[in-house]
Design a protein around this motif. Structure first.
Motif, PDB file in Angstrom:
ATOM      1  N   THR A 188       0.871  -1.183   0.000  1.00 21.36           N
ATOM      2  CA  THR A 188       0.000   0.000   0.000  1.00 21.36           C
ATOM      3  C   THR A 188       0.903   1.227   0.000  1.00 21.36           C
ATOM      4  O   THR A 188       0.844   2.074  -0.876  1.00 21.36           O
ATOM      5  CB  THR A 188      -0.928   0.014   1.230  1.00 21.36           C
ATOM      6  OG1 THR A 188      -0.109  -0.193   2.402  1.00 21.36           O
ATOM      7  CG2 THR A 188      -2.005  -1.043   1.142  1.00 21.36           C
ATOM      8  N   SER A 189       1.779   1.282   1.012  1.00 19.38           N
ATOM      9  CA  SER A 189       2.779   2.343   1.082  1.00 19.38           C
ATOM     10  C   SER A 189       3.990   1.740   1.799  1.00 19.38           C
ATOM     11  O   SER A 189       3.822   0.905   2.703  1.00 19.38           O
ATOM     12  CB  SER A 189       2.236   3.526   1.893  1.00 19.38           C
ATOM     13  OG  SER A 189       3.298   4.279   2.432  1.00 19.38           O
ATOM     14  N   THR A 190       5.177   2.125   1.384  1.00 16.60           N
ATOM     15  CA  THR A 190       6.365   1.576   2.075  1.00 16.60           C
ATOM     16  C   THR A 190       6.384   2.033   3.535  1.00 16.60           C
ATOM     17  O   THR A 190       6.966   1.373   4.384  1.00 16.60           O
ATOM     18  CB  THR A 190       7.668   1.992   1.359  1.00 16.60           C
ATOM     19  OG1 THR A 190       7.667   3.401   1.175  1.00 16.60           O
ATOM     20  CG2 THR A 190       7.818   1.292   0.022  1.00 16.60           C
ATOM     21  N   GLY A 215       2.203  11.583  -0.069  1.00 20.93           N
ATOM     22  CA  GLY A 215       3.128  12.686  -0.300  1.00 20.93           C
ATOM     23  C   GLY A 215       3.014  13.753   0.768  1.00 20.93           C
ATOM     24  O   GLY A 215       2.310  13.573   1.773  1.00 20.93           O
ATOM     25  N   ARG A 216       3.676  14.857   0.557  1.00 26.92           N
ATOM     26  CA  ARG A 216       3.640  15.979   1.510  1.00 26.92           C
ATOM     27  C   ARG A 216       2.253  16.593   1.548  1.00 26.92           C
ATOM     28  O   ARG A 216       1.482  16.490   0.606  1.00 26.92           O
ATOM     29  CB  ARG A 216       4.628  17.069   1.084  1.00 26.92           C
ATOM     30  CG  ARG A 216       6.068  16.758   1.378  1.00 26.92           C
ATOM     31  CD  ARG A 216       6.927  17.955   0.955  1.00 26.92           C
ATOM     32  NE  ARG A 216       6.655  19.113   1.780  1.00 26.92           N
ATOM     33  CZ  ARG A 216       6.374  20.325   1.307  1.00 26.92           C
ATOM     34  NH1 ARG A 216       6.320  20.553   0.015  1.00 26.92           N
ATOM     35  NH2 ARG A 216       6.149  21.319   2.139  1.00 26.92           N
ATOM     36  N   LEU A 217       1.983  17.290   2.622  1.00 22.53           N
ATOM     37  CA  LEU A 217       0.774  18.084   2.797  1.00 22.53           C
ATOM     38  C   LEU A 217      -0.502  17.264   2.550  1.00 22.53           C
ATOM     39  O   LEU A 217      -1.464  17.756   1.972  1.00 22.53           O
ATOM     40  CB  LEU A 217       0.815  19.306   1.860  1.00 22.53           C
ATOM     41  CG  LEU A 217       2.066  20.190   1.956  1.00 22.53           C
ATOM     42  CD1 LEU A 217       2.078  21.245   0.879  1.00 22.53           C
ATOM     43  CD2 LEU A 217       2.177  20.841   3.334  1.00 22.53           C
ATOM     44  N   TYR A 229      10.289   3.062  -4.859  1.00 28.30           N
ATOM     45  CA  TYR A 229       9.631   3.596  -3.673  1.00 28.30           C
ATOM     46  C   TYR A 229      10.267   2.968  -2.445  1.00 28.30           C
ATOM     47  O   TYR A 229      10.363   1.738  -2.365  1.00 28.30           O
ATOM     48  CB  TYR A 229       8.122   3.289  -3.731  1.00 28.30           C
ATOM     49  CG  TYR A 229       7.569   3.650  -5.089  1.00 28.30           C
ATOM     50  CD1 TYR A 229       7.399   4.982  -5.459  1.00 28.30           C
ATOM     51  CD2 TYR A 229       7.300   2.660  -6.042  1.00 28.30           C
ATOM     52  CE1 TYR A 229       6.972   5.320  -6.731  1.00 28.30           C
ATOM     53  CE2 TYR A 229       6.870   2.990  -7.316  1.00 28.30           C
ATOM     54  CZ  TYR A 229       6.712   4.317  -7.651  1.00 28.30           C
ATOM     55  OH  TYR A 229       6.301   4.646  -8.924  1.00 28.30           O
ATOM     56  N   PHE A 230      10.721   3.786  -1.515  1.00 27.47           N
ATOM     57  CA  PHE A 230      11.351   3.176  -0.331  1.00 27.47           C
ATOM     58  C   PHE A 230      11.218   4.068   0.897  1.00 27.47           C
ATOM     59  O   PHE A 230      11.056   5.290   0.795  1.00 27.47           O
ATOM     60  CB  PHE A 230      12.824   2.835  -0.594  1.00 27.47           C
ATOM     61  CG  PHE A 230      13.722   3.990  -0.963  1.00 27.47           C
ATOM     62  CD1 PHE A 230      13.757   4.489  -2.247  1.00 27.47           C
ATOM     63  CD2 PHE A 230      14.572   4.556  -0.014  1.00 27.47           C
ATOM     64  CE1 PHE A 230      14.602   5.536  -2.601  1.00 27.47           C
ATOM     65  CE2 PHE A 230      15.426   5.603  -0.346  1.00 27.47           C
ATOM     66  CZ  PHE A 230      15.438   6.094  -1.653  1.00 27.47           C
ATOM     67  N   SER A 231      11.249   3.412   2.052  1.00 28.07           N
ATOM     68  CA  SER A 231      11.201   4.112   3.347  1.00 28.07           C
ATOM     69  C   SER A 231      12.192   3.442   4.278  1.00 28.07           C
ATOM     70  O   SER A 231      12.371   2.223   4.219  1.00 28.07           O
ATOM     71  CB  SER A 231       9.814   4.002   3.998  1.00 28.07           C
ATOM     72  OG  SER A 231       8.832   4.608   3.201  1.00 28.07           O
ATOM     73  N   PHE A 232      12.818   4.255   5.128  1.00 20.37           N
ATOM     74  CA  PHE A 232      13.742   3.652   6.111  1.00 20.37           C
ATOM     75  C   PHE A 232      13.583   4.329   7.459  1.00 20.37           C
ATOM     76  O   PHE A 232      13.167   5.483   7.556  1.00 20.37           O
ATOM     77  CB  PHE A 232      15.204   3.726   5.631  1.00 20.37           C
ATOM     78  CG  PHE A 232      15.638   5.089   5.156  1.00 20.37           C
ATOM     79  CD1 PHE A 232      15.472   5.450   3.827  1.00 20.37           C
ATOM     80  CD2 PHE A 232      16.210   6.009   6.032  1.00 20.37           C
ATOM     81  CE1 PHE A 232      15.881   6.705   3.366  1.00 20.37           C
ATOM     82  CE2 PHE A 232      16.606   7.255   5.588  1.00 20.37           C
ATOM     83  CZ  PHE A 232      16.443   7.602   4.254  1.00 20.37           C
TER      84      PHE A 232
END
Ligand code: BTN
Length: 416
Positions: A188-190, A215-217, A229-232
């Motif tokens: 769905t989202s990282t 995203g932002r805002l 797409y990545f998140s840490f």
């Protein structure tokens, strides 16, 4: 057989660490474009005993030849780096010199030109800025071998440039960001996926597609195939004075890599733009426990090879659409992670802000500042980026500071 490791890796010290760890070399040199890079490498990795480090500061003046001479066992060595030298000739020379002392030479080059058709122990590297000459290297100490070959401008043609967990894992063995690494075809989202993992500084979730990217805002982030797409996770305790600057640090690190693909700029606060179009966005979220930030999650979306965007996204584009070349997503992501990892280790915040300012397209331009609803609340000229990362807008004799959490900024005639 003795081994020399010669690196010309700019910030991509991960390659050097990997080489040193595997080969336990007898001599280690770093030859770089910029003296600053070299100093940073020594500062960030005090445990590596470089025999010599050389660079100069003329990178942006297109005059960045550097020469290094040194002696091992009475044999004189000469190493060179820069445009006026022929890469192949330099390589042959170095190999010969090393053979004179019964050593082998292992060269690590610009990682974006490293062909990712390597397995755990074989690399093709480009030992300098020239694009046609590569050295094939085995990093298995028992059979170290250097084989100098010429390929086309971008090395051996590959037919699959999309993200591969095996390839990423091979190259991200030595970075904090990326250890551990979790890979998914679709999430769905990282951010959502990362939250299901135990908190560990550097833990990274990478996905090829998101169905609910954010995203932002409070906006959504279109996340089709062809993007990265990545998140840490980051531990805020490690960045106490600079938590609000994580985005700035990441934007500089990401743009340092993008600049090799085109004339990319940072649009305040942390969009990366090419030809006036957005190709990458960065968002950091702090998770509170009481009044304390427990952990930070930084998420980055890169429009690498995406082909089309929703019509409402007037200013979105991809590296592929803007440059006409398919991007190797594994190499791009590897470089970006290594660059972020390096910048986070070495937080000299003042120099990072200076770098940010040099790369920021918003600075000194006329802009409108819009609130979350898109209403214009201010017009003026961006006159500074302040030490806390906020934007200084000057409107006549009024100076107003703007924080990125509240607003978006647009150029008078378009996005930048
Ligand atoms: C922006 O609005 O510019 C920030 C976009 C951030 C998008 C990335 S994609 C990976 C991570 N997961 C998300 O849901 N968002 C971020």
């Amino acid at each position: 057989m003795r081994i020399l490791v010669v690196s010309d890796t700019h910030n991509y010290i991960g390659d050097v660490l990997e080489a040193i760890d595997r080969l336990k070399p007898d001599y280690t040199f770093h030859l770089g474009d910029m003296a600053d890079d070299c100093d940073e490498i020594r500062y960030a990795y005090p445990n590596i005993n470089f025999n010599a480090v050389l660079g100069n500061n003329d990178f942006f003046c297109k005059n960045y030849e550097s020469e290094l001479t040194f002696t091992i066992d009475g044999v004189k060595f000469f190493m060179c780096h820069g445009h006026k030298y022929k890469v192949k000739a330099g390589l042959e020379l170095l190999k010969k010199q090393a053979e004179n002392i019964g050593a082998n030479v292992v060269l690590f080059g610009h990682t974006h030109q490293r062909l990712s058709q390597c397995d755990n122990s074989v690399y093709y590297v480009n030992p300098g800025s020239g694009r046609k000459t590569y050295a094939l290297i085995t990093t298995d100490k028992a059979k170290v071998k250097v084989d100098i070959r010429e390929f086309g401008d971008y090395g051996v043609e590959k037919n699959n440039y999309s993200l591969s967990p095996a390839e990423l894992k091979t190259h991200l063995n030595y970075t904090t960001v990326g250890t551990p690494l979790y890979f998914y075809d679709e999430v769905t989202s990282t951010f959502d996926k990362l939250k299901t993992k135990e908190f560990e500084n550097g833990a990274l979730v990478v996905a090829k597609k998101q169905t609910n990217g954010r995203g932002r805002l409070g906006r959504s982030w279109q996340s089709e195939d062809g993007g990265i797409y990545f998140s840490f996770y980051l531990d805020p305790k490690l960045y106490t004075d600079n938590v609000q600057l994580i985005n700035i640090i990441c934007a500089v690190a990401v743009n340092d890599v993008f600049r090799k693909y085109g004339d990319t700029k940072i649009k305040w606060p942390n969009d990366i733009v090419l030809n006036g179009k957005k190709i990458c966005g960065i968002l950091s979220i702090g998770t509170l426990e009481g009044s304390e930030v427990k952990y930070i999650m930084t998420g980055i979306g890169i429009n690498a090879n995406c082909q089309s965007f929703d019509k409402s996204l007037l200013y979105a584009s991809s590296l592929k659409s803007e440059t006409g070349h398919t991007v190797d997503e594994n190499i791009l992501l590897t470089e970006i992670i290594k660059s972020i990892d390096f910048n986070l280790r070495h937080i000299d915040i003042q120099s990072q802000i200076q770098n940010y300012k040099k790369q920021c397209i918003t600075l000194n331009s006329e802009v409108t500042v819009n609130n979350i609803n898109g209403d214009t609340i201010l017009k003026g000229v961006c006159t500074d980026i302040l030490p806390d990362g906020s934007l200084e807008i000057t409107d006549g004799d009024k100076k107003i500071n703007i924080n990125s959490n509240e607003v978006s900024v647009r150029g008078l005639c378009g996005y930048v």
